[in-house]
Design a protein around this motif. Structure first.
Motif: not given
Ligand code: AMP
Length: 189
Positions: A7-11, A45-47, A67-69, A71-73, A89-92, A106-114
């Motif tokens: 799990f890592c930043g999209s930046n 960092l995903m790339g 839906k996010i394909s 922005t997150e090319i 579905e992605r997370k599962a 990473g950002g909040i997406g990364t945090l949420e996932e881990i």
């Molecule tokens: P970020 O860490 O915010 O740059 O996002 C990293 C990855 O986490 C990206 O692929 C996001 O699509 C994904 N992401 C963002 N929000 C969520 C969420 N609520 N649950 C799971 N993944 C997410």
């Protein structure tokens, strides 16, 4: 152990160390003959982690919600790319495919996932190890928060310690690969 989810930043973040340690982790993944499972994007960092593993001849499976394909090319050169309908579905799918999980900066997406997969281990939904690449103390405050939760009686010491923090990619991966996670049903009093 075959598959590792990262799990890592999209930046990229604003310090080149994030990219260089992401590449180092990619090297370790290939060295350990692991298949990379990740979010499927070519950005940030995903790339970086996907490119690094692919450039060394490793296999990479991406899972990207449609839906996010835009922005997150989507990465165009993955071993497999699964385009799914929803974030759930992605997370599962990532959680099912992976044998262990590592978050890097990473950002909040990364945090949420881990945190989500970490909580699933606490509930006994899986017993897959989880780790955090704590580059330059990036996740120190998270570790402190977990200690506060533990001290306040909301998190068991066992679970707090089962989330491995390390600033060195190779050492982190080795620890995670050897980690045994055991369900502790008696925690809830
Ligand atoms: P970020 O860490 O915010 O740059 O996002 C990293 C990855 O986490 C990206 O692929 C996001 O699509 C994904 N992401 C963002 N929000 C969520 C969420 N609520 N649950 C799971 N993944 C997410």
């Amino acid at each position: 152990m075959n598959n590792i989810a990262i799990f890592c930043g999209s930046n990229f973040g604003n310090d080149p160390i994030y990219t260089s340690l992401t590449k180092e982790l990619g090297n370790c993944i290939v060295k350990n003959k692991l298949r990379l499972i990740y979010g499927g994007a070519a950005v940030g960092l995903m790339g970086v982690v996907a490119d690094q593993v692919l450039s060394l001849g490793g296999e990479v499976i991406g899972v990207l919600p449609e839906k996010i394909s835009n922005t997150e090319i989507a990465h165009k050169h993955l071993t497999e790319l699964h385009v799914v309908a929803t974030m759930h579905e992605r997370k599962a799918m990532m959680a099912n495919l992976a044998d262990c999980f590592i978050a890097i900066p990473g950002g909040i997406g990364t945090l949420e996932e881990i945190i989500e997969v970490f909580t699933w281990a606490q509930l006994g939904f899986h017993s897959k190890p989880c780790g955090i690449l704590n580059v330059n103390g990036y996740y120190d405050k998270l570790q402190e928060l977990l200690m506060t939760m533990c001290g306040a009686g909301f998190l068991s010491e066992y679970h707090m310690k089962s989330l491995v923090f390390d600033d060195d990619p190779e050492r982190l991966l080795n620890t995670v690969l050897q980690q045994k996670v055991v369900y502790q049903p008696k925690w809830v009093k």
